[in-house]
Design a protein around this motif. Structure first.
Motif, mmCIF file in Angstrom:
data_model
loop_
_atom_site.group_PDB
_atom_site.id
_atom_site.type_symbol
_atom_site.label_atom_id
_atom_site.label_comp_id
_atom_site.label_asym_id
_atom_site.label_seq_id
_atom_site.Cartn_x
_atom_site.Cartn_y
_atom_site.Cartn_z
ATOM 1 N N ASP A 71 39.218 28.555 37.129
ATOM 2 C CA ASP A 71 38.666 29.841 36.701
ATOM 3 C C ASP A 71 38.733 30.860 37.825
ATOM 4 O O ASP A 71 39.103 32.026 37.616
ATOM 5 N N GLN A 72 38.405 30.424 39.040
ATOM 6 C CA GLN A 72 38.433 31.354 40.167
ATOM 7 C C GLN A 72 39.861 31.736 40.544
ATOM 8 O O GLN A 72 40.116 32.876 40.956
ATOM 9 N N LEU A 73 40.798 30.813 40.391
ATOM 10 C CA LEU A 73 42.202 31.121 40.692
ATOM 11 C C LEU A 73 42.731 32.255 39.819
ATOM 12 O O LEU A 73 43.650 32.982 40.217
ATOM 13 N N ASP A 74 42.164 32.425 38.642
ATOM 14 C CA ASP A 74 42.584 33.504 37.746
ATOM 15 C C ASP A 74 41.931 34.833 38.082
ATOM 16 O O ASP A 74 42.248 35.853 37.457
ATOM 17 N N ARG A 75 41.022 34.830 39.070
ATOM 18 C CA ARG A 75 40.281 36.052 39.377
ATOM 19 C C ARG A 75 40.615 36.597 40.762
ATOM 20 O O ARG A 75 41.261 37.614 40.910
ATOM 21 N N VAL A 76 40.176 35.879 41.810
ATOM 22 C CA VAL A 76 40.471 36.286 43.192
ATOM 23 C C VAL A 76 40.227 35.081 44.079
ATOM 24 O O VAL A 76 39.288 34.322 43.863
ATOM 25 N N THR A 77 41.094 34.881 45.065
ATOM 26 C CA THR A 77 40.962 33.713 45.939
ATOM 27 C C THR A 77 40.542 34.070 47.358
ATOM 28 O O THR A 77 39.917 33.268 48.038
ATOM 29 N N LEU A 78 40.893 35.260 47.829
ATOM 30 C CA LEU A 78 40.612 35.609 49.225
ATOM 31 C C LEU A 78 40.423 37.109 49.361
ATOM 32 O O LEU A 78 41.209 37.898 48.822
ATOM 33 N N THR A 79 39.375 37.487 50.065
ATOM 34 C CA THR A 79 39.176 38.894 50.402
ATOM 35 C C THR A 79 39.081 39.081 51.912
ATOM 36 O O THR A 79 39.234 40.192 52.398
ATOM 37 N N SER A 80 38.856 38.012 52.649
ATOM 38 C CA SER A 80 38.397 37.994 54.041
ATOM 39 C C SER A 80 36.971 38.514 54.056
ATOM 40 O O SER A 80 36.464 39.049 53.056
ATOM 41 N N ARG A 81 36.294 38.380 55.177
ATOM 42 C CA ARG A 81 34.925 38.858 55.262
ATOM 43 C C ARG A 81 34.863 40.356 55.572
ATOM 44 O O ARG A 81 33.778 40.897 55.818
ATOM 45 N N ALA A 82 36.022 41.024 55.531
ATOM 46 C CA ALA A 82 36.021 42.481 55.698
ATOM 47 C C ALA A 82 35.383 43.175 54.508
ATOM 48 O O ALA A 82 34.955 44.330 54.605
ATOM 49 N N PHE A 83 35.321 42.462 53.361
ATOM 50 C CA PHE A 83 34.748 43.012 52.140
ATOM 51 C C PHE A 83 33.803 41.987 51.522
ATOM 52 O O PHE A 83 33.874 40.789 51.817
ATOM 53 N N HIS A 84 32.944 42.445 50.642
ATOM 54 C CA HIS A 84 32.117 41.538 49.863
ATOM 55 C C HIS A 84 32.920 41.008 48.682
ATOM 56 O O HIS A 84 33.884 41.633 48.245
ATOM 57 N N HIS A 85 32.513 39.848 48.166
ATOM 58 C CA HIS A 85 33.042 39.409 46.868
ATOM 59 C C HIS A 85 31.895 38.847 46.044
ATOM 60 O O HIS A 85 30.805 38.558 46.568
ATOM 61 N N ASP A 86 32.114 38.673 44.754
ATOM 62 C CA ASP A 86 31.011 38.421 43.831
ATOM 63 C C ASP A 86 30.515 36.982 43.810
ATOM 64 O O ASP A 86 29.559 36.676 43.096
ATOM 65 N N ARG A 87 31.101 36.074 44.570
ATOM 66 C CA ARG A 87 30.611 34.696 44.600
ATOM 67 C C ARG A 87 29.870 34.366 45.895
ATOM 68 O O ARG A 87 29.199 33.344 45.987
ATOM 69 N N PHE A 88 30.024 35.220 46.893
ATOM 70 C CA PHE A 88 29.503 34.911 48.223
ATOM 71 C C PHE A 88 27.975 34.840 48.256
ATOM 72 O O PHE A 88 27.392 33.865 48.740
ATOM 73 N N GLY A 89 27.318 35.872 47.738
ATOM 74 C CA GLY A 89 25.865 35.914 47.783
ATOM 75 C C GLY A 89 25.230 34.746 47.056
ATOM 76 O O GLY A 89 24.266 34.132 47.541
ATOM 77 N N ALA A 90 25.783 34.426 45.887
ATOM 78 C CA ALA A 90 25.235 33.309 45.100
ATOM 79 C C ALA A 90 25.413 31.985 45.839
ATOM 80 O O ALA A 90 24.501 31.141 45.861
ATOM 81 N N PHE A 91 26.582 31.785 46.432
ATOM 82 C CA PHE A 91 26.823 30.537 47.166
ATOM 83 C C PHE A 91 25.835 30.388 48.311
ATOM 84 O O PHE A 91 25.218 29.320 48.485
ATOM 85 N N CYS A 92 25.665 31.421 49.100
ATOM 86 C CA CYS A 92 24.748 31.333 50.249
ATOM 87 C C CYS A 92 23.313 31.088 49.793
ATOM 88 O O CYS A 92 22.599 30.270 50.367
ATOM 89 N N ALA A 93 22.906 31.797 48.745
ATOM 90 C CA ALA A 93 21.537 31.642 48.257
ATOM 91 C C ALA A 93 21.296 30.236 47.714
ATOM 92 O O ALA A 93 20.266 29.601 48.009
ATOM 93 N N GLU A 94 22.238 29.728 46.924
ATOM 94 C CA GLU A 94 22.064 28.407 46.313
ATOM 95 C C GLU A 94 22.110 27.296 47.360
ATOM 96 O O GLU A 94 21.351 26.321 47.283
ATOM 97 N N LEU A 95 22.995 27.421 48.359
ATOM 98 C CA LEU A 95 23.077 26.394 49.392
ATOM 99 C C LEU A 95 21.827 26.418 50.273
ATOM 100 O O LEU A 95 21.296 25.362 50.644
ATOM 101 N N ALA A 96 21.348 27.608 50.604
ATOM 102 C CA ALA A 96 20.129 27.713 51.402
ATOM 103 C C ALA A 96 18.966 27.053 50.669
ATOM 104 O O ALA A 96 18.177 26.305 51.265
ATOM 105 N N GLU A 97 18.855 27.287 49.368
ATOM 106 C CA GLU A 97 17.773 26.696 48.584
ATOM 107 C C GLU A 97 17.900 25.177 48.531
ATOM 108 O O GLU A 97 16.906 24.453 48.651
ATOM 109 N N LEU A 98 19.128 24.672 48.341
ATOM 110 C CA LEU A 98 19.345 23.225 48.308
ATOM 111 C C LEU A 98 18.874 22.576 49.605
ATOM 112 O O LEU A 98 18.321 21.473 49.598
#
Length: 405
Positions: A71-98
């Motif tokens: 699913d992600q391959l059909d959307r976007v795979t790399l932005t570098s950290r020069a920009f935000h992307h829509d999966r980054f915040g959720a990943f960090c939040a969910e991993l921190a909570e885990l």
């Protein structure tokens, strides 16, 4: 020799002709895989009892992980950290909570995460603890395996990992693993962190004495030193708990994660800690072009979702109890001298009279079981957590047959 046997020999030879000899793989050429099983180019199936050194905790090609990646391959795979992307915040939040933490610094490989932890501890030591510049020290354990960068091998005691790669990075002190008194003597006013594997995998799945991790936690808290737990191999379900530290009710200051965090699909690693600790970084001081990329975050989010069910931790605990009970029966029969481990993770010391760990691994390969040796006479058993009990019992039968000669 059959045509299929020639195909395997040819593939092995081709790999050897053009790749550096930094690994010594078993002579099997995997072409496909699913769950706990792999199939070679000749169509023979093997039960995988290594699981990519715990990178494949959820098995080969877990449907949920593959779907998340596609699913992600059909959307976007790399932005570098020069920009935000829509999966980054959720990943960090969910991993921190885990992890029961606040902040995540994503990287790619386990070694990168360890390097990040080392830099974090030093910067925290200078900015927060007040250690004089250039004097920060980190205490580590002998027989450790944290990766293979030049800094990491500087505090290795394994000659194969360390020899001929100097000059070595200073700032580390090595103490015996499991020796709390030695650790206490090593900690001084310039110590910024203690970096340990809760279970030492590469050393042969060495479990520390009961109370050791709790003692490390008490000591580091009392002396204002960070306790950094390298859970790259031991974490994310392998031992029957989300983290191996949890078996002693311990929460470190820093988790160092990798391997299974990428679900066996992409390399994903992270350092997870408090805002106070990871807050020492400012833009430009540390980073990675691929760290926290959209594809990695999509897969990592699915890994976290799988872990939240508790299913994999329960399987590792229940099947691990069965595995260790069966392995303990082999001790003292003249074939196995010791068994160690926790959950679906075991180190089995084979009597050298029966052969080296490599030779035992090769004999198991002939019977359709994949394991890997370490430190001469030890084989490691670490199947994907999705392995079936019947398959595990079959593999144990093959091990018994090999040990009987």
């Amino acid at each position: 020799m059959t045509d299929t046997e020639r195909a395997t020999d040819g593939a092995v030879a081709a790999a050897g002709a053009h790749s550096a000899h930094n690994y010594h793989p078993l002579p099997v050429v995997v072409a496909s895989a699913e769950g706990a099983w792999v199939t070679d180019i000749e169509g023979r199936r093997y039960l995988d009892l290594l699981a990519g050194y715990s990178a494949l905790n959820f098995g080969h090609r877990h449907p949920g992980l593959i779907a998340a990646a596609k699913d992600q391959l059909d959307r976007v795979t790399l932005t570098s950290r020069a920009f935000h992307h829509d999966r980054f915040g959720a990943f960090c939040a969910e991993l921190a909570e885990l992890c029961g933490m606040e902040t995540v610094l994503p990287m790619n490989t386990g070694a990168e995460a360890v390097e990040t932890a080392v830099k974090t501890a030093r910067k925290w030591g200078y900015r927060v603890k007040g250690v004089p510049d250039g004097r920060a020290r980190i205490v580590v354990a002998d027989n450790n395996f944290h990766g293979r960068t030049t800094t990491i091998v500087s505090f290795s005691t394994d000659p194969e990992a360390r020899a001929d790669f100097g000059p070595y990075t200073p700032g580390f002190e090595i103490v015996p693993y499991g020796d709390l008194a030695a650790l206490e003597r090593a900690v001084d006013e310039d110590t910024v962190a203690v970096l340990l594997e809760p279970i030492q995998g590469e050393a042969g799945v060495l479990v520390p004495p009961p109370g050791y991790l709790a003692g490390v936690r008490e000591l580091t808290r009392a002396r204002n030193v960070l306790f950094m737990a390298d859970e790259i191999q031991s974490g994310l379900g392998r031992t029957g708990a989300t983290f191996a530290c949890a078996h002693e009710g311990v929460v470190p200051d820093v988790y160092v994660l990798g391997k299974a965090l990428g679900g066996g699909v992409v390399p994903v690693s992270a350092v997870v800690s408090s805002r106070e600790v990871l807050g020492v970084f400012r833009p430009g001081e540390h980073g990675s072009t691929f760290g926290g990329n959209p594809l990695a975050c999509a897969v990592g989010l699915k890994v976290i979702e799988l872990l939240r069910t508790g299913e994999y931790q329960r399987r590792a605990a229940e099947l691990g109890e069965h595995l260790h009970a069966e392995l303990r029966l082999l001790v003292g029969d003249g074939a196995v001298t010791a068994v160690r481990g926790r959950g679906l993770w075991a180190g089995v010391d084979v009597d050298p009279a029966l052969g080296t760990g490599r030779q035992v691994s090769e004999r198991l390969l002939e019977r359709g079981v994949l394991v890997k040796d370490t430190h001469g006479a030890t084989i490691r058993i670490a199947p994907p957590l999705v392995v079936g009990k019947e398959d595990l019992d079959w593999a144990l039968d093959q091990l018994r047959a090999v040990l009987r000669g």
